[in-house]
Design a protein around this motif. Structure first.
Motif, mmCIF file in Angstrom:
data_model
loop_
_atom_site.group_PDB
_atom_site.id
_atom_site.type_symbol
_atom_site.label_atom_id
_atom_site.label_comp_id
_atom_site.label_asym_id
_atom_site.label_seq_id
_atom_site.Cartn_x
_atom_site.Cartn_y
_atom_site.Cartn_z
ATOM 1 N N GLN A 183 -2.597 12.329 6.248
ATOM 2 C CA GLN A 183 -2.134 12.583 7.611
ATOM 3 C C GLN A 183 -1.836 14.078 7.733
ATOM 4 O OE1 GLN A 183 1.038 10.008 8.841
ATOM 5 N NE2 GLN A 183 -0.113 8.138 8.448
ATOM 6 N N LEU A 184 -2.442 14.724 8.719
ATOM 7 C CA LEU A 184 -2.347 16.176 8.840
ATOM 8 C C LEU A 184 -1.845 16.587 10.210
ATOM 9 C CD1 LEU A 184 -4.619 18.830 7.389
ATOM 10 C CD2 LEU A 184 -4.333 18.882 9.862
ATOM 11 N N GLY A 185 -1.018 17.636 10.223
ATOM 12 C CA GLY A 185 -0.539 18.217 11.463
ATOM 13 C C GLY A 185 -0.664 19.731 11.412
ATOM 14 N N ILE A 186 -0.588 20.370 12.574
ATOM 15 C CA ILE A 186 -0.683 21.829 12.659
ATOM 16 C C ILE A 186 0.463 22.339 13.521
ATOM 17 C CG2 ILE A 186 -2.109 23.803 13.322
ATOM 18 C CD1 ILE A 186 -4.563 21.976 13.079
ATOM 19 N N ARG A 187 1.210 23.299 12.996
ATOM 20 C CA ARG A 187 2.302 23.933 13.731
ATOM 21 C C ARG A 187 2.047 25.435 13.786
ATOM 22 N NH1 ARG A 187 7.296 23.426 15.769
ATOM 23 N NH2 ARG A 187 7.282 21.172 15.426
ATOM 24 N N THR A 188 2.423 26.047 14.878
ATOM 25 C CA THR A 188 2.250 27.489 15.036
ATOM 26 C C THR A 188 3.611 28.166 15.145
ATOM 27 O OG1 THR A 188 2.137 27.352 17.459
ATOM 28 C CG2 THR A 188 0.065 27.188 16.223
ATOM 29 N N LEU A 189 3.616 29.457 14.863
ATOM 30 C CA LEU A 189 4.799 30.278 15.125
ATOM 31 C C LEU A 189 4.341 31.581 15.765
ATOM 32 C CD1 LEU A 189 5.279 32.602 12.448
ATOM 33 C CD2 LEU A 189 5.061 30.375 11.380
ATOM 34 N N LYS B 79 0.845 -1.196 0.000
ATOM 35 C CA LYS B 79 0.000 0.000 0.000
ATOM 36 C C LYS B 79 0.883 1.249 0.000
ATOM 37 C CE LYS B 79 -3.700 2.246 2.595
ATOM 38 N NZ LYS B 79 -4.556 2.197 3.807
ATOM 39 N N PRO B 80 0.578 2.225 -0.881
ATOM 40 C CA PRO B 80 1.424 3.424 -0.941
ATOM 41 C C PRO B 80 1.379 4.203 0.360
ATOM 42 C CG PRO B 80 -0.604 3.710 -2.220
ATOM 43 C CD PRO B 80 -0.529 2.263 -1.844
ATOM 44 N N ALA B 81 2.486 4.891 0.645
ATOM 45 C CA ALA B 81 2.584 5.666 1.876
ATOM 46 C C ALA B 81 1.557 6.790 1.875
ATOM 47 C CB ALA B 81 3.995 6.239 2.015
ATOM 48 N N ALA B 82 1.046 7.096 3.050
ATOM 49 C CA ALA B 82 0.024 8.136 3.180
ATOM 50 C C ALA B 82 0.627 9.512 2.926
ATOM 51 C CB ALA B 82 -0.595 8.089 4.571
ATOM 52 N N PRO B 83 -0.079 10.371 2.207
ATOM 53 C CA PRO B 83 0.398 11.746 2.029
ATOM 54 C C PRO B 83 0.325 12.516 3.346
ATOM 55 C CG PRO B 83 -1.805 11.491 1.103
ATOM 56 C CD PRO B 83 -1.343 10.121 1.501
ATOM 57 N N LYS B 84 1.256 13.452 3.514
ATOM 58 C CA LYS B 84 1.339 14.211 4.767
ATOM 59 C C LYS B 84 1.282 15.707 4.475
ATOM 60 C CE LYS B 84 4.321 10.797 7.088
ATOM 61 N NZ LYS B 84 5.631 10.594 7.769
ATOM 62 N N VAL B 85 0.524 16.424 5.313
ATOM 63 C CA VAL B 85 0.421 17.874 5.197
ATOM 64 C C VAL B 85 0.581 18.481 6.578
ATOM 65 C CG1 VAL B 85 -1.008 19.816 4.471
ATOM 66 C CG2 VAL B 85 -1.212 17.638 3.295
ATOM 67 N N GLU B 86 1.345 19.559 6.655
ATOM 68 C CA GLU B 86 1.416 20.306 7.914
ATOM 69 C C GLU B 86 1.026 21.755 7.644
ATOM 70 O OE1 GLU B 86 3.780 19.288 11.314
ATOM 71 O OE2 GLU B 86 4.947 21.118 10.999
ATOM 72 N N LEU B 87 -0.053 22.186 8.292
ATOM 73 C CA LEU B 87 -0.489 23.578 8.213
ATOM 74 C C LEU B 87 0.303 24.377 9.236
ATOM 75 C CD1 LEU B 87 -4.368 22.986 8.057
ATOM 76 C CD2 LEU B 87 -2.713 23.043 6.179
ATOM 77 N N THR B 88 1.053 25.357 8.767
ATOM 78 C CA THR B 88 1.911 26.155 9.646
ATOM 79 C C THR B 88 1.350 27.569 9.712
ATOM 80 O OG1 THR B 88 3.812 24.813 8.987
ATOM 81 C CG2 THR B 88 4.275 26.908 10.060
ATOM 82 N N TYR C 15 -0.667 20.212 16.736
ATOM 83 C CA TYR C 15 -1.333 18.926 16.515
ATOM 84 C C TYR C 15 -0.384 18.064 15.701
ATOM 85 C CZ TYR C 15 -4.948 15.529 15.293
ATOM 86 O OH TYR C 15 -5.669 14.367 15.151
ATOM 87 N N PRO C 16 0.046 16.910 16.220
ATOM 88 C CA PRO C 16 1.071 16.101 15.536
ATOM 89 C C PRO C 16 0.573 15.519 14.221
ATOM 90 C CG PRO C 16 0.166 14.898 17.397
ATOM 91 C CD PRO C 16 -0.399 16.280 17.475
ATOM 92 N N VAL C 17 1.494 15.335 13.280
ATOM 93 C CA VAL C 17 1.163 14.772 11.973
ATOM 94 C C VAL C 17 0.738 13.321 12.138
ATOM 95 C CG1 VAL C 17 2.016 14.238 9.669
ATOM 96 C CG2 VAL C 17 2.788 16.309 10.833
ATOM 97 N N GLY C 18 -0.441 13.006 11.655
ATOM 98 C CA GLY C 18 -0.964 11.649 11.757
ATOM 99 C C GLY C 18 -2.414 11.611 11.331
ATOM 100 N N PRO C 19 -3.086 10.467 11.531
ATOM 101 C CA PRO C 19 -4.522 10.376 11.215
ATOM 102 C C PRO C 19 -5.285 11.470 11.949
ATOM 103 C CG PRO C 19 -3.626 8.203 11.657
ATOM 104 C CD PRO C 19 -2.548 9.185 12.017
ATOM 105 N N LEU C 20 -6.208 12.112 11.261
ATOM 106 C CA LEU C 20 -6.850 13.311 11.783
ATOM 107 C C LEU C 20 -8.038 12.991 12.679
ATOM 108 C CD1 LEU C 20 -7.068 16.414 11.758
ATOM 109 C CD2 LEU C 20 -8.526 16.203 9.728
ATOM 110 N N ASP C 21 -7.998 13.537 13.901
ATOM 111 C CA ASP C 21 -9.163 13.582 14.780
ATOM 112 C C ASP C 21 -9.704 15.002 14.685
ATOM 113 O OD1 ASP C 21 -10.869 14.041 17.022
ATOM 114 O OD2 ASP C 21 -9.970 12.344 18.069
#
Length: 428
Positions: free
Chosen positions: A88-94, A42-51, A114-120
């Motif tokens: 898989q989505l994560g959120i980072r702030t600055l 199975k192909p690797a899951a795409p990852k996105v981080e909203l910064t 919010y750490p990168v991974g399956p979204l809750d």
């Protein structure tokens, strides 16, 4: 009558049997089957981080009658509701935690919300709701940390940076940070969105995006922010091949020889780059090129893909032009090489030239060049490369020729009849 009735019954039974067979075949095709040894995993899951920038300037109330922070929260909540399940989505702030004036401390103020991974979705929305505009704008450190958050796996990776101002933590140049990320070869794209940006912010965010083959967008409204972030998340979810990096040459004899596959390169404004492809007799070359406008460019532009012999004789070309803002412009070509008389005939080296007519204002940086994707495939050619079907109109050529011949004959006959009628009229 009896024979007709029996025939109808047989027909209905055959039709019913055919429908049942079709449904059974569809069920078997759609039902999952266990993976056997040797099949691809199975192909690797795409990852996105909203910064997200949570610095003090995000308090400004100038987006649709609300603060920039409120607009960002609203957009985030709507985007989180629509994130594809396989992303898989994560959120980072600055700039979210330190309100003081100590530059050293303020320039390290970046946090993984919010750490990168399956979204809750509920948990992610709750985390976003707690954000309050606070401190500095350490874009460079945030990008470095986001790249670390997304490491691992072979899936598509994307950072979506949203800020209303330029980095306040120089001399760490965020453009150089983006170049370093691109140089790691981890296929990570940084897309930037500027909230009501000034000229300096636009230049910096464009520089960050172009360094990784990403895009820059200026945002004026909440709906625009929501739609663009949603578009970028969905773009990451699309399954796509990872291009191989190559470097075209200034002339064909020094160009790299490409095998069938997908390649990436960089091309300066109005530049020509060359590549080579070997095509055997009886094969057909299919090539397509796309050039992305990852920075502000002039409205008129075009792209050319040209195939020629090693001696410079043009074989075929594909070209496309545009006017107005675009993310990408593409064109393609096909070339079928006829079979020779000998089975051991050597392949022909075809030179592929990629050119563009992009231009930009003097203030726009030309380094690195525009992102280029080149797709190359070599397949079995038509039965006869000289067949009229290989010229693009298929068997329509025969119809075209027949219509032309009919028109010619009809014209001659009508002309003869007209002359005969005039002759008779004059005689009488």
């Amino acid at each position: 009558m009896i024979t007709t009735t029996i025939t109808r019954r047989i027909t209905r039974r055959r039709l019913a049997a055919g429908v049942c067979g079709l449904l059974a075949a569809m069920a078997m095709a759609l039902s999952p089957t266990p993976a056997s040894a040797g099949e691809p995993t199975k192909p690797a899951a795409p990852k996105v981080e909203l910064t997200l920038d949570v610095s003090g300037s995000m308090r400004a109330r100038d987006i649709d009658g609300q603060s920039r922070m409120a607009a960002a929260k609203q957009a985030f909540n709507e985007v989180l509701d629509a994130v594809p399940k396989d992303v898989q989505l994560g959120i980072r702030t600055l700039g979210a935690t330190y309100p003081g004036n100590d530059r050293t401390v303020g320039c390290t103020d970046t946090k993984l919300l919010y750490p990168v991974g399956p979204l809750d979705r509920t948990e992610a929305k709750t985390a976003v709701a707690t954000l309050v505009p606070t401190g500095w704008t350490p874009i460079g450190p945030a990008l470095q940390a986001a790249a670390q958050d997304l490491k691992g796996g072979d899936g598509q990776r994307r950072i979506v940076l949203i800020t209303d101002g330029e980095d306040t933590c120089q001399p760490l140049d965020p453009c150089q940070v983006a170049r370093d990320i691109a140089a790691q070869g981890i296929h990570l794209t940084v897309d930037t969105l500027g909230l009501l940006p000034d000229a300096k912010t636009r230049r910096q965010l464009s520089c960050i995006a172009e360094a990784t083959g990403g895009t820059y967008t200026s945002v004026q409204h909440t709906a625009q922010l929501r739609d663009r972030v949603h578009q970028l998340v969905n773009r990451t979810a699309r399954k796509s091949a990872t291009p191989v990096t190559t470097h075209g040459a200034a002339q064909c004899d020094k160009a790299p020889t490409l095998k069938p596959g997908l390649y990436s390169d960089r091309e300066k404004f109005a530049e020509h780059r060359w590549y080579r492809v070997d095509v055997k007799p009886g094969q057909e070359l299919r090539a397509a090129v796309s050039i992305g406008a990852d920075r502000a460019v002039d409205n008129d532009y075009g792209v050319l893909l040209r195939a020629s012999t090693v001696h410079g004789r043009e074989i075929v070309r594909g070209a496309e032009a545009g006017d107005g803002r675009t993310d990408v412009i593409s064109t393609g070509l096909r070339y079928a090489k006829a079979k020779g008389g000998s089975s051991d005939e050597a392949p022909e080296t075809v030179c592929l030239q990629v050119s563009n007519s992009f231009s930009a204002a003097p203030s726009v940086k030309t380094e690195p060049g525009l992102p280029v994707e080149l797709a190359v495939d070599v397949v079995d050619g038509p039965h006869d490369a000289s067949d009229v079907a290989s010229f693009g109109l298929g068997r329509g050529w025969w119809l075209l020729a027949a219509l032309a011949l009919a028109g010619l004959v009809g014209g001659l006959v009508w002309g003869w009849i007209s002359r005969w009628r005039i002759t008779v009229w004059r005689t009488n």
